[in-house]
Enzyme design. Structure first.
Site, short mmCIF file in Angstrom:
data_model
loop_
_atom_site.label_atom_id
_atom_site.label_comp_id
_atom_site.label_asym_id
_atom_site.label_seq_id
_atom_site.Cartn_x
_atom_site.Cartn_y
_atom_site.Cartn_z
N THR A 78 25.30 23.83 -54.73
CA THR A 78 24.40 23.33 -55.78
C THR A 78 24.28 21.81 -55.78
OG1 THR A 78 26.26 23.44 -57.30
CG2 THR A 78 24.73 25.29 -57.34
N VAL A 90 29.20 19.20 -52.31
CA VAL A 90 30.25 18.77 -53.24
C VAL A 90 30.39 19.69 -54.45
CG1 VAL A 90 30.30 16.32 -52.64
CG2 VAL A 90 28.67 17.13 -54.35
N SER A 91 29.42 20.59 -54.64
CA SER A 91 29.54 21.49 -55.77
C SER A 91 28.89 22.82 -55.41
CB SER A 91 28.87 20.89 -57.01
OG SER A 91 29.14 21.70 -58.12
N SER A 92 29.49 23.89 -55.93
CA SER A 92 28.90 25.20 -55.66
C SER A 92 29.07 26.06 -56.90
CB SER A 92 29.59 25.85 -54.47
OG SER A 92 30.96 25.97 -54.72
#
Ligand code: SAM
Length: 383
Positions: A78, A90-92
């Site tokens: 994400t 860096v984000s999921s």
């Protein structure tokens, strides 16, 4: 206020059915929750990497392709970050199958008040609110931007759990006590403040990771003066808890005093023997990271690597020669010796898997134990 602009409801039903068929979801209440949450609203875009070029492509999750992805049990990246000209994920969004497995494990009933640490997209908070009602769900994230985004998107379909932008290490004392605390970021040790914010028979489900990949989900019961419980059979990994003002400490230069030898310990225990990698942390310094050495010509992996902030490193050839791996190591800390000792100990203990290990947390410290909390074998979790 359920969104009607895109055809998502059948897909959400489909996701719930898939999770049920795969054996991740059993309870009707959670099936209804998964089928009722418009996940594409909470995850408006995702990124996919091209296997050949490494380039990332943004996908709108309200598009037909995006809807198929967002209502599947896949990991969704994400957010990307640019580092040295390369983009990194860096984000999921936590995979729905893992999320529902954790929610079912928590054994939540209709009256429970639940605190989530790690709001992220708000998807898990939405599942909880769908199941329990807004008034019984609390979720915190250290990233105020994520909390604002999640609050706005949740409100788009009338979902209003209590959200707060605070460091989850301290829990959310203003709304305590909670019957359940679920953390969707990993911790290096379990904060005692969580225990203080639980009801007398409250429970915590959290990913204890002493280093990258070194640990697992642990399910703790509140008992007088302590939290106690076992690690879960299935392995899972969440992104590490971070704190405002976290400092990135500079590593010392790589040591040059190389020495060579061989080893009979598996070259990549972080993939093949996760309990061994976990136990090795009780002897390794903090901040050791693993990696891979690639052949400069073929770009194929040739050795597993460990490096420590004190400049120590080791490379362990992936291929065996005469039943052993070649080792090249340097520095003041014998990194591979710690892994070898953990491997030996694990074999001496009868090669225990996760459920034979447990954790006890008290205000004064915490320890991992084998088989029984007061058994003969235990390891102290570093503070
Ligand atoms: C895997 S994501 C959570 C996914 C989320 N539960 C969902 O359903 O989308 C992990 C989250 O933990 C948050 N986090 C990291 N450190 C934290 C801390 N100290 N306190 C609270 N949240 C934290 C991150 O900002 C990130 O949003």
């Amino acid at each position: 206020m359920i969104p009607t602009d895109v055809d998502w409801a059948a897909r959400a039903e489909g996701l719930a059915d898939t999770l049920k068929e795969r054996g991740d979801l059993h309870a009707e209440a959670w099936r209804v929750a998964v089928a009722s949450v418009p996940r594409h609203v909470l995850v408006p875009k995702t990124y996919q990497q091209d296997g050949q070029t490494g380039e990332w492509r943004e996908i709108d999750t309200a598009s037909p392709e995006g809807l198929d992805l967002v209502y599947s049990p896949e990991t969704l990246v994400t957010a990307l970050e640019d580092r040295n000209g390369h983009q990194y994920a860096v984000s999921s969004s936590t995979k729905p199958d893992l999320m529902v497995r954790m929610l079912e494990l928590l054994d939540i009933n209709d009256t429970h008040r639940v605190l989530e640490i790690g709001t992220g997209t708000g998807y898990n908070a939405a599942l909880l609110a769908q199941r329990l009602g807004d008034g019984q769900v609390f979720s915190v994230d250290v990233d105020a931007g994520l909390v604002d985004g999640a609050r706005e998107r949740l409100a788009e379909f009338g979902c209003r759990p209590t959200l707060a932008a605070v460091d989850g290490e301290h829990g959310l004392p203003d709304h305590a006590p909670y019957d359940r605390i679920i953390a969707t970021c990993s911790v290096p040790s379990v904060p005692w403040q969580w225990a203080e914010q639980l009801t007398d028979d409250g429970r915590v489900l959290v990913d204890l990771k002493l280093a990258v990949g070194a640990g697992n989900l642990v399910y703790l019961n509140r008992k007088p003066g302590r939290l106690e419980g076992r690690f879960t059979e299935r392995w899972a990994a969440f992104m590490a808890m971070r704190h405002e003002g976290d400092l990135v400490t500079a590593n010392r230069p790589r040591s040059t005093d190389r020495a060579e030898r061989t080893t009979n310990t598996p070259a990549q225990p972080w993939w093949s023997h996760r309990v061994v990698w976990f136990l090795a942390q009780f002897a390794l310094p903090r901040g050791v990271s693993y990696g891979m050495r690639l052949d400069p010509d073929t770009r194929k992996p040739t050795a597993a690597t460990l490096s420590s902030p004190d400049g120590s490193w080791v490379e362990v050839a992936l291929d065996e020669v005469d039943g052993a791996h070649q080792v090249v190591e340097a520095g003041v800390t014998a990194l591979w010796a710690a892994v070898e000792q953990a491997y030996e100990q694990w074999r001496d203990l009868g090669e225990p898997d996760w459920p034979r290990l447990g954790l006890t947390v008290t205000p004064d410290g915490q320890h991992v134990w084998l088989d029984e909390p007061d058994g003969e074998v235990s390891w102290t979790v570093p503070r």
